[in-house]
Scaffold this motif. Structure first.
Motif, PDB file in Angstrom:
ATOM      1  N   ALA A 143       0.849  -1.199   0.000  1.00  0.00           N
ATOM      2  CA  ALA A 143       0.000   0.000   0.000  1.00  0.00           C
ATOM      3  C   ALA A 143       0.881   1.245   0.000  1.00  0.00           C
ATOM      4  CB  ALA A 143      -0.920  -0.014   1.215  1.00  0.00           C
ATOM      5  N   SER A 144       0.520   2.219  -0.819  1.00  0.00           N
ATOM      6  CA  SER A 144       1.325   3.437  -0.913  1.00  0.00           C
ATOM      7  C   SER A 144       0.868   4.506   0.075  1.00  0.00           C
ATOM      8  CB  SER A 144       1.265   3.999  -2.336  1.00  0.00           C
ATOM      9  OG  SER A 144      -0.076   4.275  -2.718  1.00  0.00           O
ATOM     10  N   GLU A 145      -0.419   4.508   0.441  1.00  0.00           N
ATOM     11  CA  GLU A 145      -0.924   5.561   1.311  1.00  0.00           C
ATOM     12  C   GLU A 145      -0.691   5.236   2.779  1.00  0.00           C
ATOM     13  OE1 GLU A 145      -4.809   3.277   0.464  1.00  0.00           O
ATOM     14  OE2 GLU A 145      -2.670   3.107   0.027  1.00  0.00           O
ATOM     15  N   ARG A 146      -0.640   6.284   3.610  1.00  0.00           N
ATOM     16  CA  ARG A 146      -0.536   6.121   5.056  1.00  0.00           C
ATOM     17  C   ARG A 146      -1.936   5.938   5.618  1.00  0.00           C
ATOM     18  NH1 ARG A 146      -0.288  10.075   9.302  1.00  0.00           N
ATOM     19  NH2 ARG A 146       0.685   9.224  11.159  1.00  0.00           N
ATOM     20  N   LEU A 147      -2.120   4.860   6.394  1.00  0.00           N
ATOM     21  CA  LEU A 147      -3.435   4.517   6.912  1.00  0.00           C
ATOM     22  C   LEU A 147      -3.481   4.651   8.430  1.00  0.00           C
ATOM     23  CD1 LEU A 147      -3.986   1.311   4.763  1.00  0.00           C
ATOM     24  CD2 LEU A 147      -5.113   3.517   4.423  1.00  0.00           C
ATOM     25  N   VAL A 148      -4.667   4.948   8.947  1.00  0.00           N
ATOM     26  CA  VAL A 148      -4.888   5.034  10.394  1.00  0.00           C
ATOM     27  C   VAL A 148      -6.216   4.365  10.710  1.00  0.00           C
ATOM     28  CG1 VAL A 148      -3.554   7.164  10.684  1.00  0.00           C
ATOM     29  CG2 VAL A 148      -6.012   7.284  10.185  1.00  0.00           C
ATOM     30  N   GLY A 149      -6.428   4.046  11.984  1.00  0.00           N
ATOM     31  CA  GLY A 149      -7.716   3.534  12.407  1.00  0.00           C
ATOM     32  C   GLY A 149      -8.752   4.633  12.366  1.00  0.00           C
ATOM     33  N   GLY A 150     -10.014   4.256  12.174  1.00  0.00           N
ATOM     34  CA  GLY A 150     -11.085   5.236  12.172  1.00  0.00           C
ATOM     35  C   GLY A 150     -11.277   5.853  13.542  1.00  0.00           C
ATOM     36  N   SER A 151     -11.986   6.950  13.594  1.00  0.00           N
ATOM     37  CA  SER A 151     -12.282   7.610  14.869  1.00  0.00           C
ATOM     38  C   SER A 151     -13.792   7.831  14.962  1.00  0.00           C
ATOM     39  CB  SER A 151     -11.538   8.949  14.965  1.00  0.00           C
ATOM     40  OG  SER A 151     -11.795   9.570  16.196  1.00  0.00           O
ATOM     41  N   PRO A 152     -14.458   7.042  15.836  1.00  0.00           N
ATOM     42  CA  PRO A 152     -13.887   6.047  16.745  1.00  0.00           C
ATOM     43  C   PRO A 152     -13.487   4.778  15.997  1.00  0.00           C
ATOM     44  CG  PRO A 152     -16.261   5.986  16.871  1.00  0.00           C
ATOM     45  CD  PRO A 152     -15.929   7.136  15.961  1.00  0.00           C
ATOM     46  N   VAL A 167      -9.874   0.725   8.705  1.00  0.00           N
ATOM     47  CA  VAL A 167      -8.833   1.748   8.612  1.00  0.00           C
ATOM     48  C   VAL A 167      -9.150   2.663   7.436  1.00  0.00           C
ATOM     49  CG1 VAL A 167      -7.106   0.265   9.673  1.00  0.00           C
ATOM     50  CG2 VAL A 167      -7.308   0.301   7.187  1.00  0.00           C
ATOM     51  N   GLU A 168      -8.480   3.808   7.409  1.00  0.00           N
ATOM     52  CA  GLU A 168      -8.772   4.815   6.385  1.00  0.00           C
ATOM     53  C   GLU A 168      -7.524   5.646   6.125  1.00  0.00           C
ATOM     54  OE1 GLU A 168     -10.697   8.094   9.420  1.00  0.00           O
ATOM     55  OE2 GLU A 168     -11.958   6.445   8.689  1.00  0.00           O
ATOM     56  N   PRO A 169      -7.479   6.387   5.010  1.00  0.00           N
ATOM     57  CA  PRO A 169      -6.314   7.229   4.715  1.00  0.00           C
ATOM     58  C   PRO A 169      -6.090   8.272   5.813  1.00  0.00           C
ATOM     59  CG  PRO A 169      -7.641   6.937   2.750  1.00  0.00           C
ATOM     60  CD  PRO A 169      -8.440   6.376   3.887  1.00  0.00           C
ATOM     61  N   ALA A 170      -4.841   8.460   6.178  1.00  0.00           N
ATOM     62  CA  ALA A 170      -4.519   9.390   7.254  1.00  0.00           C
ATOM     63  C   ALA A 170      -4.809  10.833   6.880  1.00  0.00           C
ATOM     64  CB  ALA A 170      -3.047   9.242   7.645  1.00  0.00           C
ATOM     65  N   ASP A 171      -4.785  11.147   5.586  1.00  0.00           N
ATOM     66  CA  ASP A 171      -4.993  12.536   5.171  1.00  0.00           C
ATOM     67  C   ASP A 171      -6.467  12.907   5.046  1.00  0.00           C
ATOM     68  OD1 ASP A 171      -5.747  11.186   2.889  1.00  0.00           O
ATOM     69  OD2 ASP A 171      -4.129  11.981   1.628  1.00  0.00           O
ATOM     70  N   GLY A 172      -7.357  11.957   5.386  1.00  0.00           N
ATOM     71  CA  GLY A 172      -8.779  12.245   5.321  1.00  0.00           C
ATOM     72  C   GLY A 172      -9.380  12.154   3.937  1.00  0.00           C
ATOM     73  N   ALA A 173      -8.566  11.799   2.938  1.00  0.00           N
ATOM     74  CA  ALA A 173      -9.078  11.676   1.579  1.00  0.00           C
ATOM     75  C   ALA A 173     -10.035  10.490   1.485  1.00  0.00           C
ATOM     76  CB  ALA A 173      -7.924  11.495   0.595  1.00  0.00           C
ATOM     77  N   PRO A 174     -11.011  10.551   0.599  1.00  0.00           N
ATOM     78  CA  PRO A 174     -11.935   9.421   0.443  1.00  0.00           C
ATOM     79  C   PRO A 174     -11.177   8.166   0.009  1.00  0.00           C
ATOM     80  CG  PRO A 174     -12.789  11.392  -0.650  1.00  0.00           C
ATOM     81  CD  PRO A 174     -11.368  11.687  -0.266  1.00  0.00           C
ATOM     82  N   ALA A 175     -11.500   7.034   0.646  1.00  0.00           N
ATOM     83  CA  ALA A 175     -10.869   5.769   0.274  1.00  0.00           C
ATOM     84  C   ALA A 175     -11.516   5.223  -0.996  1.00  0.00           C
ATOM     85  CB  ALA A 175     -11.006   4.764   1.408  1.00  0.00           C
ATOM     86  N   ASP A 176     -10.701   4.600  -1.863  1.00  0.00           N
ATOM     87  CA  ASP A 176     -11.254   4.044  -3.096  1.00  0.00           C
ATOM     88  C   ASP A 176     -12.020   2.750  -2.845  1.00  0.00           C
ATOM     89  OD1 ASP A 176      -9.076   2.505  -2.440  1.00  0.00           O
ATOM     90  OD2 ASP A 176      -8.159   2.545  -4.433  1.00  0.00           O
ATOM     91  N   ARG A 177     -11.824   2.163  -1.653  1.00  0.00           N
ATOM     92  CA  ARG A 177     -12.535   0.945  -1.261  1.00  0.00           C
ATOM     93  C   ARG A 177     -12.392   0.782   0.242  1.00  0.00           C
ATOM     94  NH1 ARG A 177      -8.585  -3.048  -0.408  1.00  0.00           N
ATOM     95  NH2 ARG A 177      -6.544  -2.582  -1.368  1.00  0.00           N
ATOM     96  N   PRO A 178     -13.246  -0.013   0.887  1.00  0.00           N
ATOM     97  CA  PRO A 178     -13.079  -0.258   2.324  1.00  0.00           C
ATOM     98  C   PRO A 178     -11.745  -0.931   2.605  1.00  0.00           C
ATOM     99  CG  PRO A 178     -15.249  -0.945   1.575  1.00  0.00           C
ATOM    100  CD  PRO A 178     -14.455  -0.645   0.347  1.00  0.00           C
ATOM    101  N   ARG A 179     -11.087  -0.505   3.672  1.00  0.00           N
ATOM    102  CA  ARG A 179      -9.786  -1.063   4.048  1.00  0.00           C
ATOM    103  C   ARG A 179      -9.873  -1.576   5.484  1.00  0.00           C
ATOM    104  NH1 ARG A 179      -5.733   0.927   0.857  1.00  0.00           N
ATOM    105  NH2 ARG A 179      -4.567  -0.845   1.638  1.00  0.00           N
ATOM    106  N   PHE A 180      -9.122  -2.669   5.754  1.00  0.00           N
ATOM    107  CA  PHE A 180      -9.205  -3.299   7.063  1.00  0.00           C
ATOM    108  C   PHE A 180      -7.832  -3.822   7.495  1.00  0.00           C
ATOM    109  CE2 PHE A 180     -13.256  -3.875   4.902  1.00  0.00           C
ATOM    110  CZ  PHE A 180     -14.134  -3.351   5.843  1.00  0.00           C
ATOM    111  N   LEU A 181      -7.614  -3.793   8.805  1.00  0.00           N
ATOM    112  CA  LEU A 181      -6.470  -4.452   9.427  1.00  0.00           C
ATOM    113  C   LEU A 181      -7.010  -5.650  10.194  1.00  0.00           C
ATOM    114  CD1 LEU A 181      -3.466  -4.576  10.299  1.00  0.00           C
ATOM    115  CD2 LEU A 181      -4.086  -3.117  12.242  1.00  0.00           C
ATOM    116  N   ASP A 182      -6.562  -6.850   9.826  1.00  0.00           N
ATOM    117  CA  ASP A 182      -6.975  -8.077  10.499  1.00  0.00           C
ATOM    118  C   ASP A 182      -5.876  -8.547  11.442  1.00  0.00           C
ATOM    119  OD1 ASP A 182      -9.349  -8.204   9.107  1.00  0.00           O
ATOM    120  OD2 ASP A 182      -8.601  -9.611   7.599  1.00  0.00           O
TER     121      ASP A 182
END
Length: 220
Positions: A143-152, A167-182
């Motif tokens: 993955a090229s983008e920096r990701l963070v957990g959602g809030s909450p 999880v979602e992009p750290a810069d707040g940009a819209p994600a192109d698809r749902p992302r998850f950390l398992d």
């Protein structure tokens, strides 16, 4: 880097986990209190120095040590807002006083550092030695983008042995698809998992004294 104190914890981490694990949907217990042995793990540093992060691998001796569990924990000096569902328990630390111990999936700092590890922005630390990186912890990221957990944080535990964190992009940009950390709560040695955008791979000690290695976290 975090300092590891050579002191006591009452109750111990394994004692707390013995009471907490049977309540989790991914626990494969027999109805008896688990007999846990620590068989691997690593630590991560909180850049702010406030939260202790330890990713523990334990083996349950009540079933002959056949089941291994990955249990990342976050240690805090005060209760974490909005994380009550992830509280493992409290313990008295011989140096730091009362510590609130959380399942790291419910702690935003711990989730951020796991994502940073996968992305190559954080370095795994030795479980038992201060200021000592652990090069045995493998990581990969496509993955090229920096990701963070959602809030909450949005966390789901499943009986198949996964804890999934949105999880979602750290810069707040819209994600192109749902992302998850398992988090793979029952890691399988050498097993191939679903195609992933990133992962963490570690080793642990098997019941027969040999070693195993497999993924414990997957980014998808």
């Amino acid at each position: 880097m975090a300092t590891i104190h050579r002191t006591t914890m009452t109750p111990t981490k394994l004692e707390l986990l013995a009471g907490w694990l049977p309540r989790q949907p991914w626990y494969r217990g027999t109805g008896r209190l688990p007999a846990l042995t620590r068989v691997g793990g690593f630590r991560l540093d909180d850049p702010a120095g406030e939260v202790g992060i330890e990713c523990i691998v334990v083996s349950d001796g009540t079933d002959g040590g056949a089941t291994t569990y990955f249990v990342p924990l976050a240690y805090r000096g005060a209760p974490a807002a909005g994380a009550a569902d992830g509280l493992v328990g409290t313990s008295e630390h011989g140096v730091l006083g009362t510590r609130w111990i959380y399942d790291a999936a419910h702690d935003p700092v711990a989730v951020a550092q796991l994502l940073a590890l996968i992305g190559g922005r954080a370095e795994a630390q030795h479980q038992d030695e201060s200021d000592t990186p652990d090069p045995s912890v493998g990581r990969h990221s496509a993955a090229s983008e920096r990701l963070v957990g959602g809030s909450p944080l949005r966390v789901e535990h499943t009986a198949d042995g996964r804890t999934t964190i949105a999880v979602e992009p750290a810069d707040g940009a819209p994600a192109d698809r749902p992302r998850f950390l398992d988090l793979l709560r029952r890691p399988v040695p050498g097993a191939e998992h679903d195609p992933a955008d990133g992962c963490v791979e570690i080793g642990w000690v098997r019941p027969d004294g040999g070693t195993a290695r497999g993924r414990v976290a997957v980014l998808r």
